[in-house]
Design a protein around this motif. Structure first.
Motif, PDB file in Angstrom:
ATOM      1  N   GLY A 133       0.811  -1.211   0.000  1.00 53.50           N
ATOM      2  CA  GLY A 133       0.000   0.000   0.000  1.00 53.50           C
ATOM      3  C   GLY A 133       0.845   1.262   0.000  1.00 53.50           C
ATOM      4  O   GLY A 133       2.061   1.188  -0.067  1.00 53.50           O
ATOM      5  N   PRO A 134       0.187   2.414   0.035  1.00 53.72           N
ATOM      6  CA  PRO A 134      -1.274   2.527   0.089  1.00 53.72           C
ATOM      7  C   PRO A 134      -1.927   2.266  -1.277  1.00 53.72           C
ATOM      8  O   PRO A 134      -1.472   2.789  -2.294  1.00 53.72           O
ATOM      9  N   THR A 138      -5.172   7.850   1.604  1.00 51.43           N
ATOM     10  CA  THR A 138      -5.589   7.641   2.991  1.00 51.43           C
ATOM     11  C   THR A 138      -5.134   8.811   3.841  1.00 51.43           C
ATOM     12  O   THR A 138      -4.074   9.385   3.596  1.00 51.43           O
ATOM     13  N   THR A 140      -5.310   8.296   7.227  1.00 52.37           N
ATOM     14  CA  THR A 140      -5.122   7.658   8.535  1.00 52.37           C
ATOM     15  C   THR A 140      -3.655   7.598   8.934  1.00 52.37           C
ATOM     16  O   THR A 140      -3.318   7.803  10.092  1.00 52.37           O
ATOM     17  N   GLY A 170      -6.867   3.304   2.352  1.00 47.66           N
ATOM     18  CA  GLY A 170      -8.024   3.872   1.675  1.00 47.66           C
ATOM     19  C   GLY A 170      -9.026   2.850   1.160  1.00 47.66           C
ATOM     20  O   GLY A 170      -9.799   3.152   0.248  1.00 47.66           O
ATOM     21  N   ILE A 190      -8.401   0.264   8.256  1.00 48.05           N
ATOM     22  CA  ILE A 190      -8.548   0.944   9.550  1.00 48.05           C
ATOM     23  C   ILE A 190      -9.869   1.709   9.552  1.00 48.05           C
ATOM     24  O   ILE A 190     -10.877   1.240  10.068  1.00 48.05           O
ATOM     25  N   SER A 191      -9.862   2.924   8.934  1.00 45.95           N
ATOM     26  CA  SER A 191     -10.967   3.857   9.161  1.00 45.95           C
ATOM     27  C   SER A 191     -12.323   3.390   8.629  1.00 45.95           C
ATOM     28  O   SER A 191     -13.353   3.736   9.211  1.00 45.95           O
TER      29      SER A 191
HETATM   30  N1  3NM Z   1      -0.220   1.549   6.243  1.00 46.40           N
HETATM   31  P1  3NM Z   1      -7.134   3.385   6.250  1.00 46.40           P
HETATM   32  S1  3NM Z   1      -1.633   2.870   4.644  1.00 46.40           S
HETATM   33  C1  3NM Z   1      -1.388   1.713   8.409  1.00 46.40           C
HETATM   34  O1  3NM Z   1       0.653   2.075   2.864  1.00 46.40           O
HETATM   35  C2  3NM Z   1      -1.259   2.011   6.978  1.00 46.40           C
HETATM   36  O2  3NM Z   1       1.616   0.799   4.304  1.00 46.40           O
HETATM   37  C3  3NM Z   1      -0.272   1.933   4.984  1.00 46.40           C
HETATM   38  O3  3NM Z   1      -5.744   3.233   7.028  1.00 46.40           O
HETATM   39  C4  3NM Z   1       0.740   1.579   3.969  1.00 46.40           C
HETATM   40  O4  3NM Z   1      -7.700   2.032   6.075  1.00 46.40           O
HETATM   41  C5  3NM Z   1      -2.160   2.769   6.240  1.00 46.40           C
HETATM   42  O5  3NM Z   1      -7.964   4.208   7.204  1.00 46.40           O
HETATM   43  C6  3NM Z   1      -3.411   3.403   6.752  1.00 46.40           C
HETATM   44  O6  3NM Z   1      -6.848   4.105   4.979  1.00 46.40           O
HETATM   45  C7  3NM Z   1      -4.639   2.605   6.463  1.00 46.40           C
END
Ligand code: 3NM
Length: 211
Positions: A133-134, A138, A140, A170, A190-191
């Motif tokens: 990712g991402p 995102t 978060t 995201g 996560i979110s």
């Molecule tokens: N790691 P949400 S993106 C913890 O790209 C995390 O490695 C990422 O949160 C990576 O689901 C991310 O709210 C956040 O977008 C994910």
């Protein structure tokens, strides 16, 4: 060790990812059908030391009762102390080789990887799964890089990576299927779950698009 099906809906949360009581949030997510949980206590107002450990223990109990694997983000000491099911490390976190030296073979070890080189290195060092990712934008993760899209999962598969891959960043009901279609075994969220007004419903809706 985790089986492939357990990567399907991989929920991640720390105390600052929800306005609810984190235990209540996790209970609702479990009821909604998450298949794996990662405790990620990072960023603003994150708990430290004994406060972090106590929360981790309470969340681990919820996972254990539900038969959901409990994975700790980055903190090898905490993972070992609690007897967690797994540990996840980013590229900037504790090097995988150091983690492998300290953890027994029964602990699942995950690594973030979004390039062919990072993924091949992780395979060589003994990773059990990859987080890529991402996938999408995102807010978060404070230091998240530019989105790489589901194409990255496809690229890793075309490069011959056979380890379980979870997409992250995201991801919600509107785009989870595109990550799976690219070759992922699951989605890390996560979110879309932790900030949903109805957490159980949000987890359930994600499960429904992943089936
Ligand atoms: N790691 P949400 S993106 C913890 O790209 C995390 O490695 C990422 O949160 C990576 O689901 C991310 O709210 C956040 O977008 C994910």
């Amino acid at each position: 060790m985790m089986n492939k099906e357990q990567y399907l809906l991989y929920f991640i949360m720390g105390s600052n990812n929800t306005d609810k009581d984190p235990e209540e949030a996790l209970r609702e997510a479990v009821q909604g059908g998450i298949t794996c949980f990662q405790f990620r206590e990072k960023g603003e107002d994150a708990r430290e030391a004994s406060g972090k450990k106590e929360l981790a223990q309470r969340l681990q109990v919820i996972c254990r009762e539900a038969g959901v694997p409990f994975i700790v983000n980055d903190d090898v000491d905490l993972a070992l102390e609690l007897g967690a099911d797994g540990i996840h490390a980013g590229q900037e976190d504790t090097p995988l080789r150091d983690i492998k030296k300290r953890c027994s073979g029964s602990m699942t070890v995950g690594v973030s990887a979004k390039t062919k080189a990072e993924a091949e290195q992780a395979v060589q060092d003994g990773a059990d799964y990859l987080g890529a990712g991402p996938m999408f934008a995102t807010s978060t993760k404070e230091d998240a890089e530019a989105p790489v899209g589901p194409e990255t999962v496809r690229m890793l598969r075309q490069s011959g990576i056979t380890l379980p891959i979870v997409g992250i960043g995201g991801i919600g009901t509107e785009n989870a299927a595109s990550v799976m279609e690219a070759g992922a075994d699951g989605v890390s969220v996560i979110s879309a779950i932790s900030r949903a007004p109805d957490i159980q419903q949000a987890a359930q809706s994600l499960r429904n698009v992943l089936r």
